[in-house]
Structures are given as C-alpha cells and as structure tokens.
Motif scaffolding. Structure first.
Motif, PDB file in Angstrom:
ATOM      1  N   ASN A 166       1.845  -2.342   5.661  1.00  0.00           N
ATOM      2  CA  ASN A 166       0.885  -3.272   6.478  1.00  0.00           C
ATOM      3  C   ASN A 166      -0.445  -2.708   6.712  1.00  0.00           C
ATOM      4  O   ASN A 166      -1.327  -3.443   6.927  1.00  0.00           O
ATOM      5  CB  ASN A 166       1.532  -3.856   7.676  1.00  0.00           C
ATOM      6  CG  ASN A 166       2.604  -4.726   7.363  1.00  0.00           C
ATOM      7  OD1 ASN A 166       2.836  -5.465   6.435  1.00  0.00           O
ATOM      8  ND2 ASN A 166       3.652  -4.763   8.431  1.00  0.00           N
TER       9      ASN A 166
ATOM     10  N   ARG B  31      -2.385  -3.421   3.734  1.00  0.00           N
ATOM     11  CA  ARG B  31      -2.746  -4.754   3.495  1.00  0.00           C
ATOM     12  C   ARG B  31      -3.707  -5.465   4.680  1.00  0.00           C
ATOM     13  O   ARG B  31      -4.659  -6.406   4.065  1.00  0.00           O
ATOM     14  CB  ARG B  31      -1.385  -5.856   3.617  1.00  0.00           C
ATOM     15  CG  ARG B  31      -0.244  -5.387   2.612  1.00  0.00           C
ATOM     16  CD  ARG B  31       0.881  -5.843   2.745  1.00  0.00           C
ATOM     17  NE  ARG B  31       1.993  -5.209   2.148  1.00  0.00           N
ATOM     18  CZ  ARG B  31       3.319  -5.059   2.396  1.00  0.00           C
ATOM     19  NH1 ARG B  31       3.633  -5.231   3.586  1.00  0.00           N
ATOM     20  NH2 ARG B  31       4.409  -4.852   1.615  1.00  0.00           N
TER      21      ARG B  31
ATOM     22  N   GLN C 212      -7.318  -7.272   4.008  1.00  0.00           N
ATOM     23  CA  GLN C 212      -7.688  -8.617   4.697  1.00  0.00           C
ATOM     24  C   GLN C 212      -9.161  -8.445   5.440  1.00  0.00           C
ATOM     25  O   GLN C 212      -9.917  -9.512   5.201  1.00  0.00           O
ATOM     26  CB  GLN C 212      -6.653  -8.915   5.742  1.00  0.00           C
ATOM     27  CG  GLN C 212      -6.870 -10.355   6.324  1.00  0.00           C
ATOM     28  CD  GLN C 212      -5.523 -10.740   7.254  1.00  0.00           C
ATOM     29  OE1 GLN C 212      -5.065  -9.571   7.914  1.00  0.00           O
ATOM     30  NE2 GLN C 212      -5.343 -11.667   7.264  1.00  0.00           N
TER      31      GLN C 212
ATOM     32  N   GLU D  37      -0.885   0.058  -2.725  1.00  0.00           N
ATOM     33  CA  GLU D  37      -0.730  -1.358  -2.295  1.00  0.00           C
ATOM     34  C   GLU D  37      -2.068  -1.909  -1.858  1.00  0.00           C
ATOM     35  O   GLU D  37      -1.989  -2.838  -1.905  1.00  0.00           O
ATOM     36  CB  GLU D  37       0.140  -1.070  -0.654  1.00  0.00           C
ATOM     37  CG  GLU D  37       0.474  -2.245  -0.090  1.00  0.00           C
ATOM     38  CD  GLU D  37       1.244  -3.234  -0.974  1.00  0.00           C
ATOM     39  OE1 GLU D  37       1.524  -4.308  -0.477  1.00  0.00           O
ATOM     40  OE2 GLU D  37       1.927  -2.779  -1.965  1.00  0.00           O
ATOM     41  N   TYR D  38      -2.862  -1.173  -1.200  1.00  0.00           N
ATOM     42  CA  TYR D  38      -4.312  -1.522  -1.012  1.00  0.00           C
ATOM     43  C   TYR D  38      -5.106  -2.183  -2.415  1.00  0.00           C
ATOM     44  O   TYR D  38      -5.452  -3.188  -2.411  1.00  0.00           O
ATOM     45  CB  TYR D  38      -5.050  -0.381  -0.493  1.00  0.00           C
ATOM     46  CG  TYR D  38      -6.449  -1.062  -0.330  1.00  0.00           C
ATOM     47  CD1 TYR D  38      -6.992  -1.875   0.682  1.00  0.00           C
ATOM     48  CD2 TYR D  38      -7.591  -0.489  -1.241  1.00  0.00           C
ATOM     49  CE1 TYR D  38      -8.368  -2.222   0.816  1.00  0.00           C
ATOM     50  CE2 TYR D  38      -8.949  -1.187  -1.250  1.00  0.00           C
ATOM     51  CZ  TYR D  38      -9.257  -1.722  -0.243  1.00  0.00           C
ATOM     52  OH  TYR D  38     -10.536  -2.398  -0.142  1.00  0.00           O
TER      53      TYR D  38
ATOM     54  N   ARG E 216      -3.843  -3.159  -5.100  1.00  0.00           N
ATOM     55  CA  ARG E 216      -2.849  -4.288  -5.582  1.00  0.00           C
ATOM     56  C   ARG E 216      -3.438  -5.371  -4.817  1.00  0.00           C
ATOM     57  O   ARG E 216      -3.614  -6.606  -5.467  1.00  0.00           O
ATOM     58  CB  ARG E 216      -1.681  -4.193  -5.557  1.00  0.00           C
ATOM     59  CG  ARG E 216      -0.496  -5.276  -6.128  1.00  0.00           C
ATOM     60  CD  ARG E 216       0.901  -5.066  -5.631  1.00  0.00           C
ATOM     61  NE  ARG E 216       1.196  -5.511  -4.291  1.00  0.00           N
ATOM     62  CZ  ARG E 216       1.015  -6.432  -3.638  1.00  0.00           C
ATOM     63  NH1 ARG E 216       0.929  -7.640  -4.279  1.00  0.00           N
ATOM     64  NH2 ARG E 216       1.274  -6.714  -2.498  1.00  0.00           N
ATOM     65  N   THR E 217      -3.365  -5.445  -3.517  1.00  0.00           N
ATOM     66  CA  THR E 217      -3.749  -6.525  -2.513  1.00  0.00           C
ATOM     67  C   THR E 217      -4.943  -6.814  -2.531  1.00  0.00           C
ATOM     68  O   THR E 217      -5.427  -8.053  -2.614  1.00  0.00           O
ATOM     69  CB  THR E 217      -3.194  -6.123  -1.023  1.00  0.00           C
ATOM     70  OG1 THR E 217      -1.982  -5.827  -1.262  1.00  0.00           O
ATOM     71  CG2 THR E 217      -3.418  -7.478  -0.256  1.00  0.00           C
TER      72      THR E 217
END
Length: 341
Positions: free
Chosen positions: A131, A134, A138, A272-273, A275-276
């Motif tokens: 998170n 992510r 954002q 993850e970063y 990809r997001t």
C-alpha cells in the motif's frame, strides 16, 4: 517533554477560525520526528487536533516551513490522496514565536518502532508495504496544475536541484569531515539521469510518515509534507527504498521494523510502484543511492540540531557512527546498482 506552544492563546485562535474548542487545551509531543515538532492537542470534550511547529534553535534557510506544508496539504484535499483535514496556520506570536500549522487528528497507528510493527499480523505487514507503493503512485498521479501546485517549485531538472540543495544543507550542518560522503556526492553527479516527467514529490515518504489501519494495512493519512516539491517521481520511490531496511541489514540507526516477516522486499515494493504508476524503473538505482545519501545528510542535520540544543531530541539518539554506517550503506547500494565498482 514540554509543549513549546501557549495552549491558552492557541485555544483563542482556534475558536476564532471556527473550531468548537471545549474548555482548556492540553498538549503532548508525539512521534519520533526530530525536524518539525509535532503535538497532539486535546480539549475537555475529547476532541483532538495535531499542531506542528519548526524545531527550536537556529534553522537552515528554506527548512521546516510549516506554512508551505499547509499549502500542499490544503491543495490535496479532495484529490483522493489520504491527508488530514487542514485547519490553518497560526502566526499569532502569543501562541509561538514561529508559525504553527494545525490539522485534524486522524485515528490510527503509526509504525514508529519495531514493537508496534510486531503487533501487526504478517499479512497486514505485507499489505502495508504494498500500500505504501500504491499510495506513492497515487500522489504522483495528482494533476499539479489543477490543484494549484504548479508553481510550488521550479520545474527545472530535479536531480541537479537535489544535489545542489542537499550539498548545501550538508555544508551548513556538517559536524565533522566525511570524505566518503563527499565522494558519494561526486559519484551521484557523474550519474545524473536524463530528466523525466515532473510530478508532486513528497520528499520524505516512509512508513513512519503515514497513519494506518492496523487491521488491514490501509493507509489513512500521509504526513510530513515539509520536503515536498515538484520533481522526478522516481526520486520518491528511491527515498522510500532508502528507508526500507531488509532482513540481514543494519545500516546504522536506520529503521529496522521492515525487517520483520511479512513485509515485502525492496524489489517487490519497487515492482508494485512501477506497475501501479506505469513507469520504467531504468533510473531507479540512481534515485535509490541519492535517497540513502539524502538520509545521511538529514541525519547529520538532526545530529547537529541535537548537539546545538538537546531539547530537539525525541526518542532514539543518533551518533556519528550511525551516520557513517548510513554512508557505507549508500556505497553498498551504489555497487548493487552498477554506479560504483
């Protein structure tokens, strides 16, 4: 630890801006942050707020600007980025001799020590780590012009700006000669990547600067925006990796809670970063090294402020050896990423 605010005068100011303060206020220093000082403020009805003020003693130019921090967090209201509701900046000298930024208190947990991290289920630890990545994506997706932050800072290439700014900060807060830190500065100057897109950069994004739901790992609020600027979004991910110690590492005084079972690795968080956010990680190694370099310089500044005024200390005490270990870690990361042999 004393509260460096006049709480009676603060209550008067708060009522004047529309806050329904009941009775007298009490205040408690919170967090282990040794930059801007943070206090929880409570009234007699159980309502709570958070107040932030610059540290005590001589301040470096452009540092600890709570008015700017308020500007950024106020602009993020309604964007989907999790931030507390801002109340305003108090400049009444009866409250303090410096500006004081007031915001709502957000219920939740701050992972500011290993004991708190141990209280989380390993599945929650993993969720929290992902998170973080992510949430950073954002933040970088915010339309800076639409929210009024397009003129927050220069849009010139970010890496040279960072190298110039933090080299100056080092010179102004240096406690001793550190030739290997200076050599790391030179190494970074030799490997500056081509400029990328410009985004809102938090500047100090790590697990201690968020409030979480300890049952899910959801991030309820992102805090400490005082270093935020406009720049290359990969810089934030590099800083987040710099703070994320893995099992088997002990880079001198760095936060070790992330070494516990369940927390994702740096590689998993980076993936993850990317990809997001939909970004390439080609330059991420440079920004990771710069993140460690910057953490060492921040630590040097904290160490200088505590030497100058012990009241600026909060919890853990830095030593010269801690800072040296951070510098050594920076060289390890540089070698891992092919920037040094």
């Amino acid at each position: 630890m004393s509260v460096e605010l006049d709480l009676t005068a603060l209550a008067v100011w708060m009522r004047g801006v529309g806050e329904s303060v009941v009775g007298d206020l009490t205040g408690t220093r919170v967090g282990l942050g040794q930059s801007n000082l943070t206090y929880r403020i409570d009234d007699e009805a159980g309502q709570s707020w958070i107040a932030r003020r610059p540290p005590l003693g001589k301040l470096l130019a452009s540092a600890h600007d709570v008015e700017r921090e308020h500007q950024i967090m106020a602009a993020l209201q309604g964007t989907g980025v999790a931030v507390p509701t801002t109340i305003g900046v108090c400049t009444d000298e009866a409250v303090a001799d410096v500006p004081v930024f007031l915001m709502t208190h957000v219920e939740g947990t701050v992972i500011d020590d290993e004991e708190t991290a141990r209280s989380l289920d390993p599945k929650v630890r993993r969720s929290l780590g992902l998170n973080l990545a992510r949430t950073l994506a954002q933040i970088h997706a915010v339309d800076i012009d639409a929210v009024g932050l397009g003129e927050l800072a220069s849009r010139k290439p970010y890496a040279p700006r960072q190298l110039k700014r933090w080299s100056r900060q080092l010179e102004e807060s240096r406690t001793q000669d550190r030739p290997d830190l200076d050599a790391l500065t030179d190494l970074l100057r030799e490997h500056v990547p081509a400029p990328d897109e410009i985004a809102l950069v938090h500047g100090d994004f790590h697990v201690r600067n968020v409030i979480i739901d300890d049952s899910t790992g959801e991030i309820r609020a992102v805090l400490d925006w005082e270093l935020s600027t406009l720049g290359d979004p990969l810089a934030d991910m590099g800083s987040a990796l710099a703070y994320w110690t893995q099992a088997g590492e002990m880079p001198g005084g760095m936060f070790t809670a992330s070494t516990l079972d369940g927390f994702p690795t740096r590689a998993e968080m980076a993936a993850e970063y990317l990809r997001t956010a939909g970004r390439s990680g080609q330059a991420l190694g440079f920004w990771h090294v710069l993140g460690v370099w910057k953490v060492a310089i921040i630590a040097e500044g904290v160490y200088r402020r505590v030497l100058d005024n012990p009241e600026n200390a909060a919890g853990a005490t830095l030593t010269a050896e801690n800072i040296q270990a951070m510098v050594d870690h920076g060289w390890d990361v540089a070698r891992e990423n092919g920037l040094a042999s």
